[in-house]
Every structure is written in structure tokens, then in C-alpha cells.
Design a protein around this motif. Structure first.
Motif, PDB file in Angstrom:
ATOM      1  N   SER A   8       0.844  -1.187   0.000  1.00 10.53           N
ATOM      2  CA  SER A   8       0.000   0.000   0.000  1.00 10.53           C
ATOM      3  C   SER A   8       0.882   1.239   0.000  1.00 10.53           C
ATOM      4  N   GLY A   9       0.252   2.389   0.112  1.00 12.38           N
ATOM      5  CA  GLY A   9       1.010   3.620   0.035  1.00 12.38           C
ATOM      6  C   GLY A   9       1.205   4.038  -1.410  1.00 12.38           C
ATOM      7  N   PRO A  10       2.007   5.072  -1.645  1.00 14.18           N
ATOM      8  CA  PRO A  10       2.174   5.591  -3.006  1.00 14.18           C
ATOM      9  C   PRO A  10       2.686   4.560  -4.001  1.00 14.18           C
ATOM     10  N   GLU A  11       3.557   3.648  -3.522  1.00 10.41           N
ATOM     11  CA  GLU A  11       4.127   2.662  -4.445  1.00 10.41           C
ATOM     12  C   GLU A  11       3.281   1.400  -4.550  1.00 10.41           C
ATOM     13  N   GLY A  12       2.149   1.345  -3.832  1.00  4.79           N
ATOM     14  CA  GLY A  12       1.358   0.120  -3.792  1.00  4.79           C
ATOM     15  C   GLY A  12       0.941  -0.419  -5.142  1.00  4.79           C
ATOM     16  N   PRO A  13       0.245   0.348  -5.973  1.00  4.16           N
ATOM     17  CA  PRO A  13      -0.196  -0.185  -7.275  1.00  4.16           C
ATOM     18  C   PRO A  13       0.971  -0.642  -8.144  1.00  4.16           C
ATOM     19  N   ALA A  14       2.050   0.118  -8.141  1.00  5.71           N
ATOM     20  CA  ALA A  14       3.196  -0.270  -8.968  1.00  5.71           C
ATOM     21  C   ALA A  14       3.832  -1.549  -8.468  1.00  5.71           C
ATOM     22  N   ALA A  15       3.828  -1.733  -7.142  1.00  6.64           N
ATOM     23  CA  ALA A  15       4.425  -2.943  -6.579  1.00  6.64           C
ATOM     24  C   ALA A  15       3.534  -4.163  -6.793  1.00  6.64           C
ATOM     25  N   LEU A  16       2.216  -3.967  -6.674  1.00  6.81           N
ATOM     26  CA  LEU A  16       1.298  -5.103  -6.766  1.00  6.81           C
ATOM     27  C   LEU A  16       1.042  -5.545  -8.200  1.00  6.81           C
ATOM     28  N   GLY A  17       1.067  -4.602  -9.148  1.00  4.79           N
ATOM     29  CA  GLY A  17       0.714  -4.936 -10.518  1.00  4.79           C
ATOM     30  C   GLY A  17       1.475  -6.111 -11.089  1.00  4.79           C
ATOM     31  N   LEU A  19       3.203  -8.348  -9.527  1.00  5.07           N
ATOM     32  CA  LEU A  19       3.009  -9.535  -8.701  1.00  5.07           C
ATOM     33  C   LEU A  19       1.646 -10.174  -8.974  1.00  5.07           C
ATOM     34  N   LEU A  20       0.635  -9.352  -9.222  1.00  2.02           N
ATOM     35  CA  LEU A  20      -0.681  -9.913  -9.541  1.00  2.02           C
ATOM     36  C   LEU A  20      -0.631 -10.736 -10.817  1.00  2.02           C
ATOM     37  N   ALA A  21       0.063 -10.240 -11.811  1.00  2.00           N
ATOM     38  CA  ALA A  21       0.201 -11.007 -13.052  1.00  2.00           C
ATOM     39  C   ALA A  21       0.905 -12.323 -12.791  1.00  2.00           C
ATOM     40  N   THR A  22       1.936 -12.281 -11.944  1.00  2.00           N
ATOM     41  CA  THR A  22       2.668 -13.507 -11.592  1.00  2.00           C
ATOM     42  C   THR A  22       1.760 -14.485 -10.855  1.00  2.00           C
ATOM     43  N   VAL A  23       0.990 -13.982  -9.899  1.00  2.00           N
ATOM     44  CA  VAL A  23       0.094 -14.843  -9.127  1.00  2.00           C
ATOM     45  C   VAL A  23      -0.956 -15.485 -10.023  1.00  2.00           C
ATOM     46  N   LEU A  24      -1.563 -14.710 -10.906  1.00  2.00           N
ATOM     47  CA  LEU A  24      -2.611 -15.258 -11.779  1.00  2.00           C
ATOM     48  C   LEU A  24      -2.045 -16.311 -12.717  1.00  2.00           C
ATOM     49  N   ASP A  25      -0.839 -16.063 -13.243  1.00  2.00           N
ATOM     50  CA  ASP A  25      -0.199 -17.072 -14.093  1.00  2.00           C
ATOM     51  C   ASP A  25       0.090 -18.339 -13.300  1.00  2.00           C
ATOM     52  N   ALA A  26       0.577 -18.179 -12.077  1.00  2.00           N
ATOM     53  CA  ALA A  26       0.907 -19.340 -11.248  1.00  2.00           C
ATOM     54  C   ALA A  26      -0.353 -20.118 -10.870  1.00  2.00           C
ATOM     55  N   LEU A  27      -1.443 -19.403 -10.608  1.00  2.00           N
ATOM     56  CA  LEU A  27      -2.703 -20.088 -10.320  1.00  2.00           C
ATOM     57  C   LEU A  27      -3.154 -20.925 -11.511  1.00  2.00           C
TER      58      LEU A  27
END
Length: 454
Positions: A8-17, A19-27
Motif C-alpha cells: 500500500s502507500g504511493p508505491e502500492g499499485p506499482a508494486a502489486l501490478g 506480482l498480480l500477473a505472476t500470481v494469476l499465471d501461477a494459479l
């Protein structure tokens, strides 16, 4: 030395984006590797695969591929409630909107033990719990981790309001009630036989005639949706008996409470609003990620038993100055904002959308029961009340019924539960997946028939 980015915080979206792609691919990769509703090979094989994927749990240096590798292994080794042949338990596939909201809750990480940790979350919880209470015909509601915590709280509130209450329930009541009585130091519960699977009002009246009186207050626990068969006690008649004998009434509607959303099935809960406390659980017929429980109460003053002071969280002068006191909403201190996913689901689907989901899974259960009844190789326990269907291979002994279930589990082909009723063992299909179709139901029966010893 660089530090890992925050969610979270100012860098939250940039940090999560990324990783979300990685998680969805891994799922997706994990689901592909699993190839069915459950990993094949049984506990030893699954454990070996997990150990291989994890390796050193806490290595000296971090592994940049940890998210991909562990999420993939986690998905490959999961029991997937979104698979139409995963139908053993009250374990729902969560809605995408609820899962997405849960991510936001995790990223912002509010803690609902003081207003200064959760300003918006505390107000949202107040609004949503009030709406849930109104839906159930109660006056207020609290958020819990699920049915077990709600049942424990119900017994606690009864004890604090009336003293050392004696719990009276039917044989089909959830095991958490007796466990809560033990945990709270209450007398041994009185468990009434339930030969038809539900609590008999006449037997209850006879028991209360022996028990109730000024020296021994009584808490009756009725059930709206038993774990084994999804049966609903005659709530209105039980409420009449409780009123006649001065007994307090708790209704465990962890499973059946979701019928409130359905115009078609809501009448099955007639009498629910007469309970002093009601257990609800939206990670069943509410399609929420765990946890999403609630306890509704008819008398808000009963909640005074939960009031607690900790100067760093709810000092008297802060409360007097207008900061909300959140400690009295739970026995837990740190609490995650599970209310966000519920609020998003309610707003996104509305009562009609949730009611359609309830109607759909109940209709699928009726279809499965009809398939079982029409098939000479199977025996049906009874027409389903909610979305649970009990059946068994016709003429098979109990050890064969148990073996069929374990065979399907071992090969990862289907996940069915088990229930013992009327002295016999039954296979249990709990249909909570709205995407399950008629072809899936037929495939499930084919698998059971093919795994039954001849």
C-alpha cells in the motif's frame, strides 16, 4: 541496502501490478498441473510435492521466484471449490468481486480494534452489520470468523445475561456448540435425539419441563441447515416452546441463513427473527472468501458483556470526544476488515443477484436428487432442503461406501463428504458452485458408480 516495496502507500499499485500477473499465471499453471478437483496421490504424494517446491523455508538469501513457485505449488495441491466435482463441504468458490475486495483489504491492512487504525472500515462495518441484522429480523450484528466463533459468542452472551445456562440442542446440532459450552465452563449440554434429523418441538417441550426454572436457565440451540444433511429445524414451533418455558433461543443458521436472500426459499426460515441470537456465515451461501461470519442479536444491551477498556485503544476521554469504541464489537483485538468484501458483494450483486445464486444451487441439488432417485445403482436419503444431497450405492455396506469416497479422493477425481444418519453411512454432495451444470452431476454419479466395488 534496498527494501522490498510495500503493498500500500504511493508505491502500492506499482508494486502489486507485476506480482498480480505472476500470481494469476501461477494459479493457472497450478490448476493445469492438478488437472481435477483435488491433487492425486493422497497425503504422502501431496506433502512430497509441497516439500520439493518449498525447499529451504527460510533461506539465507531470498528467492526472486518465490511467489510464482509457491503459488503454483499451492494451487496444484489445493482442493478447488470452483471445480464442479469438488462438493464435499460447506466450502464455496468465492466470487471474483469479493476476492478483489479482499485484496484491497489486505493491501491497506486496517485493524478494527481502534478507530485510528480503521476510520472508513469501522463505519463500513457499522453500516453493513446493521443491514445484515435487519435482513435477519434482529437489532444488531457483529462480524466473526465464522459459525464456530458466532456460536461461541452466542453462548457467552447467554451466560453473561442469565448465569450458568444449560445448553439444550438436537443431535444434529453443530459440534462447536458443545465445544463452546465446555470452553465457557457451562454444564454438560442436554442433547435430544433427532431421529428425523431435526429437533422435535414436543421432545423439546418435555425436556424443558424437566429443566427450566429459576435455578437453571436454559439456552436452546436450533439449527437452520445441519452440516450433515442441510436440514432446518421447525424454527417457529421451537420458538413457541422456548417462549412458553422462558428459555433463551439461539439459531445456528450458518448454512441456511443465506436463504434470506431468496424470495423462493426465505419462507423456510420462518421463525428466525424470534431468536435471541443468530449465527450467520457468508463464506457458505454468500460466496465470500474465508472468513465472513456474523452473529445477529435481538437485544443490543446483551452486547455490553463485550465492553472492554484498553487505554491505548479506547481511552474514556477519546470515546467521550467522539472516537468510536471498536473493542466492544468483538472478543478479538486485531481484526482484519472482512466487512469490505461483504459490502462490495452486496452492492455489486444486490439482493436479486445473491438470491439468484441461492436459487441456482438449490435447483442443482434437486436435479442431483432426481438423478439419484432415477438410477437403480443408488439410494437417496431424502429430497434436499437446501443444497446438500445424501446418497449411497444401493446395497453397499458402510465400509464400501467409505472406500468409494477415499478412492475418489486418492485419485483426485471427485471430492465428496460423508455423513452418518439413520445408522448408515452416506456420501454427501454439498452443491455451492453456481457454475455446476447437469453434465457435471451426471459425471459425478458415473465416477461413484465406477468406483463402487462389485
Amino acid at each position: 541496502m534496498s527494501l522490498p516495496p510495500l503493498a500500500s502507500g504511493p508505491e502500492g499499485p506499482a508494486a502489486l501490478g507485476p506480482l498480480l500477473a505472476t500470481v494469476l499465471d501461477a494459479l493457472r499453471e497450478g490448476v493445469r498441473l492438478r488437472g481435477g478437483p483435488l491433487p492425486a496421490g493422497g497425503p504422502a504424494a501431496v506433502a512430497a510435492r509441497v516439500r520439493d517446491a518449498v525447499g529451504d523455508v527460510l533461506p539465507q538469501k531470498g528467492d526472486p521466484d518465490a511467489v510464482r513457485a509457491l503459488v503454483r505449488a499451492f494451487a496444484e495441491g489445493a482442493a478447488d471449490p470452483a471445480h464442479p466435482l469438488c462438493a464435499a463441504h460447506l466450502h464455496c468458490p468465492p466470487l471474483a468481486v469479493a476476492t478483489a475486495a479482499d485484496l484491497a483489504a489486505s493491501a491497506l491492512n486496517p485493524s478494527l480494534d481502534s478507530w485510528d487504525q480503521a476510520p472508513a472500515a469501522s463505519e463500513l462495518e457499522s453500516l453493513v452489520t446493521a443491514a445484515v441484522a435487519q435482513e435477519a429480523g434482529a437489532a444488531a450484528a457483529l462480524v466473526t470468523t465464522g459459525g464456530t466463533e458466532s456460536n461461541q459468542l452466542a453462548l457467552l452472551l447467554a451466560r453473561e445475561a442469565h448465569g450458568r445456562v444449560r445448553l439444550v440442542c438436537g443431535a444434529g446440532a453443530h459440534h462447536s456448540l458443545a465445544r463452546a459450552a465446555w470452553l465457557l465452563g457451562l454444564p454438560e449440554p442436554v442433547v435430544l435425539p433427532a431421529p428425523r434429523g431435526t429437533l422435535d418441538p414436543s421432545a423439546l417441550a418435555e425436556a424443558l419441563s424437566r429443566l427450566s426454572g429459576p435455578g437453571e436457565p436454559v439456552l436452546v440451540a436450533a439449527t437452520a441447515g445441519t452440516t450433515d444433511a442441510g436440514l432446518i429445524d421447525p424454527l417457529h414451533e421451537i420458538a413457541d416452546v422456548c417462549a412458553a418455558h422462558g428459555a433463551r433461543l439461539h439459531i445456528d443458521a450458518a448454512y441456511g441463513g443465506g436463504l434470506l436472500f431468496s424470495d423462493r426459499h426465505r419462507p423456510k426460515l420462518h421463525g428466525l427473527d424470534r431468536a435471541h441470537t443468530i449465527t450467520l456465515d457468508l463464506h457458505k451461501l454468500g460466496w465470500q472468501p474465508v472468513a465472513a461470519g456474523l452473529l445477529a442479536v435481538q437485544r443490543p444491551h446483551d452486547l455490553r458483556a463485550l465492553q472492554h477498556r484498553a487505554d491505548y485503544l479506547n481511552a474514556d476521554d477519546d470515546t467521550e470526544a467522539g472516537l468510536p469504541d471498536l473493542l466492544g464489537r468483538s472478543l478479538r483485538t486485531t481484526r482484519r476488515p472482512d466487512i469490505l468484501k461483504i459490502a462490495v458483494t452486496f452492492k455489486a450483486l444486490g439482493r436479486t443477484g445473491l438470491g439468484n445464486l441461492v436459487d441456482h444451487v438449490c435447483a442443482r441439488a434437486q436435479e442431483l436428487a432426481q438423478l439419484v432417485s432415477a438410477h437403480p445403482a443408488f439410494e437417496l436419503y431424502a429430497p434436499p432442503t437446501i443444497s446438500t444431497v445424501l446418497f449411497r450405492p444401493a446395497g453397499a455396506p458402510d465400509d464400501s461406501v467409505a472406500a468409494v469416497r477415499r478412492t475418489l479422493l486418492h485419485h483426485g477425481r471427485a471430492v465428496l463428504g460423508r455423513a452418518r444418519l439413520d445408522g448408515r453411512l452416506w456420501l454427501k454432495a454439498t452443491l455451492l458452485n453456481p457454475h455446476t451444470g447437469p453434465g457435471d452431476l451426471a459425471a459425478l454419479l458415473n465416477l461413484v458408480e465406477g468406483s463402487t466395488p462389485r
